[in-house]
Structure formats: structure tokens, C-alpha cells
Design an enzyme around this catalytic site. Structure first.
Site, PDB file in Angstrom:
ATOM      1  N   TRP A 116      10.366 -32.949  17.185  1.00 51.78           N
ATOM      2  CA  TRP A 116      11.286 -33.854  18.182  1.00 51.78           C
ATOM      3  C   TRP A 116      12.801 -32.875  17.833  1.00 51.78           C
ATOM      4  CZ3 TRP A 116       6.959 -37.472  17.079  1.00 51.78           C
ATOM      5  CH2 TRP A 116       6.445 -37.839  18.119  1.00 51.78           C
ATOM      6  N   VAL A 119      13.418 -34.699  13.651  1.00 46.88           N
ATOM      7  CA  VAL A 119      12.427 -35.125  12.650  1.00 46.88           C
ATOM      8  C   VAL A 119      12.186 -33.515  11.953  1.00 46.88           C
ATOM      9  CG1 VAL A 119       9.424 -34.887  11.923  1.00 46.88           C
ATOM     10  CG2 VAL A 119      11.117 -37.246  12.970  1.00 46.88           C
ATOM     11  N   CYS A 120      11.385 -32.198  13.306  1.00 48.51           N
ATOM     12  CA  CYS A 120      10.931 -31.401  12.406  1.00 48.51           C
ATOM     13  C   CYS A 120      12.532 -30.274  13.116  1.00 48.51           C
ATOM     14  CB  CYS A 120       9.731 -31.333  13.480  1.00 48.51           C
ATOM     15  SG  CYS A 120       8.340 -32.663  13.028  1.00 48.51           S
ATOM     16  N   VAL A 121      13.372 -30.795  13.444  1.00 49.96           N
ATOM     17  CA  VAL A 121      14.409 -30.107  13.842  1.00 49.96           C
ATOM     18  C   VAL A 121      15.246 -30.432  12.422  1.00 49.96           C
ATOM     19  CG1 VAL A 121      16.037 -28.937  15.418  1.00 49.96           C
ATOM     20  CG2 VAL A 121      13.726 -29.350  16.203  1.00 49.96           C
ATOM     21  N   PRO A 124      14.227 -29.013   8.351  1.00 54.54           N
ATOM     22  CA  PRO A 124      14.642 -27.774   8.530  1.00 54.54           C
ATOM     23  C   PRO A 124      16.039 -26.955   8.430  1.00 54.54           C
ATOM     24  CG  PRO A 124      13.292 -27.936  10.194  1.00 54.54           C
ATOM     25  CD  PRO A 124      13.196 -29.062   9.875  1.00 54.54           C
TER      26      PRO A 124
END
Length: 217
Positions: A116, A119-121, A124
Site C-alpha cells: 500500500w 506503508v510499503c511505498v 522505501p
């Protein structure tokens, strides 16, 4: 290192770009509420195909795929020879299996998208900025649990220095000049298939160009 945000150098170049696709998996799609899932699938597939047209290195990654599911077929079909990197880290940038590939490429234009966004974008993207990368997030190939979560994630990343962009803009900056026929033709095929209204307009234009002009007697 200060990121370049203006001028010609701020635009994407295929030879300086590297793309990371993060966690487009069934588990994430089940709670995707910021976008219609078919839109994200279409856009990330179009982006994947464009990357292949321009020979942009693309990293596929999943998180705990044995529970969250394999990366969606539409992406895997574009890169059938590539096995996605399966992580346990929520933050992709903490996994050296990913960061080592990016670092060894020598490319500084880092393009991210995934599920999502918040979070995961975002994790990083924000971390990679501190390492001197010019980070671009393809927002229409990302999605979140709510529209607010997606919006707030994009705002947070922009405040940190990330450049938001959509997949068609990425492809256009890679192409830059329609006279570059070696990529213009295959890119046109991608737009025809995944470009929505732009693809329909292009199909119509091609039809009109192929239709003989009738002379009035």
C-alpha cells in the site's frame, strides 16, 4: 547529495532509471479501497510493459508471498523469466537483496509503486531519498486501504522530496521524442492496450490515417 527537481535533468531518462514494483499481491488487493483494483492492475501492467520497451531494469518484490500470494499474473507475464524477491521486511529498502541490485546498477532515478502507498511505498521512498536517489512514485499504480491513506501518503512523500507522477507521464519522459521510432512503435502498442481514453483516441487516429480519402465526383 541534493536531488535535482528542475530543468531538463529533472526529467526521467531510460538509461538512468530503475523501477521497483512492490507487493502487487492478492492480500493487498483485498483491502484496496482508494482505487478500483482494475485501474491499478491496468496501470502497473502498462508501466511494466513500458519499462520493457525502454530496457529499464525492473525489480519485482513481494512480502511473505506464501501467505500474501504471488505477484499478480499481469506483471509476472511481462517478466516471465524473473522470480520476484520475496521479503520479510515491510520496508523494501531494508532488504539488501533489493538495495544491492539498485546500487550495483549505478542508476539514480528510482521509480517506485506498490501496495500500500502509506506503508510499503512510503517507507522505501523516504529512506532512499537520504541516500541521494531522485525518487519518483507512480501514484496511479499505487493504492491504499482508504482514499485518505493514499492521499496522506503522497503528501508525506512530497514533503520529504519525492516526485509524484503517473505511469503515462513516466512513459512520455522516457520517450521524449516521437521521432525515436525504435521505441515509439512498441510504446504506441502499450498505450493502445492500457492507455484508456488516450489509447482509444490513438486507435481512432490510426483508423483515420489508414482510410483512403474519397474524391467527390
Amino acid at each position: 547529495m541534493q536531488n535535482v527537481k528542475t530543468g531538463l535533468e529533472a526529467l526521467l531518462r531510460p538509461e538512468d532509471s530503475i523501477l521497483v514494483l512492490i507487493d502487487h499481491q492478492p492480500y493487498q488487493f483485498t483491502n484496496l479501497n482508494s482505487h478500483e483494483p482494475t485501474i491499478i492492475i491496468n496501470n502497473v501492467t502498462g508501466l511494466s510493459k513500458a519499462a520493457k520497451v525502454f530496457n529499464v531494469p525492473t525489480i519485482l518484490t513481494t512480502v511473505i508471498e506464501e501467505r500474501g500470494g504471488y505477484i499478480i499474473k499481469q506483471i509476472q507475464d511481462v517478466f516471465p523469466e524473473q522470480k520476484p524477491i520475496n521479503r520479510t521486511f515491510i520496508n523494501t529498502w531494508e532488504d539488501p537483496k533489493v538495495t544491492d541490485i539498485v546500487r550495483e546498477s549505478g542508476r539514480k532515478q528510482l521509480i517506485l509503486c506498490g501496495l500500500w502507498t502509506e506503508v510499503c511505498v512510503a517507507m522505501p521512498a523516504i529512506q532512499a531519498l537520504s541516500e541521494g536517489y531522485d525518487v519518483f512514485v507512480v501514484t496511479d499504480a499505487c493504492g491504499s486501504v482508504t482514499a485518505e491513506a493514499h492521499d496522506m501518503a503522497v503528501r508525506r512523500m512530497v514533503q520529504a522530496g519525492v516526485v509524484p507522477i503517473n505511469w503515462m507521464a513516466v512513459a512520455a519522459e522516457w520517450q521524449r521524442d516521437w521521432a525515436r521510432m525504435e521505441t515509439a512503435r512498441p510504446l504506441s502498442s502499450v498505450i493502445l492496450e492500457h492507455g484508456g481514453g488516450s489509447g482509444i483516441s490513438l486507435a481512432w487516429e490510426l483508423q483515420l490515417l489508414a482510410t483512403p480519402v474519397q474524391e467527390n465526383n
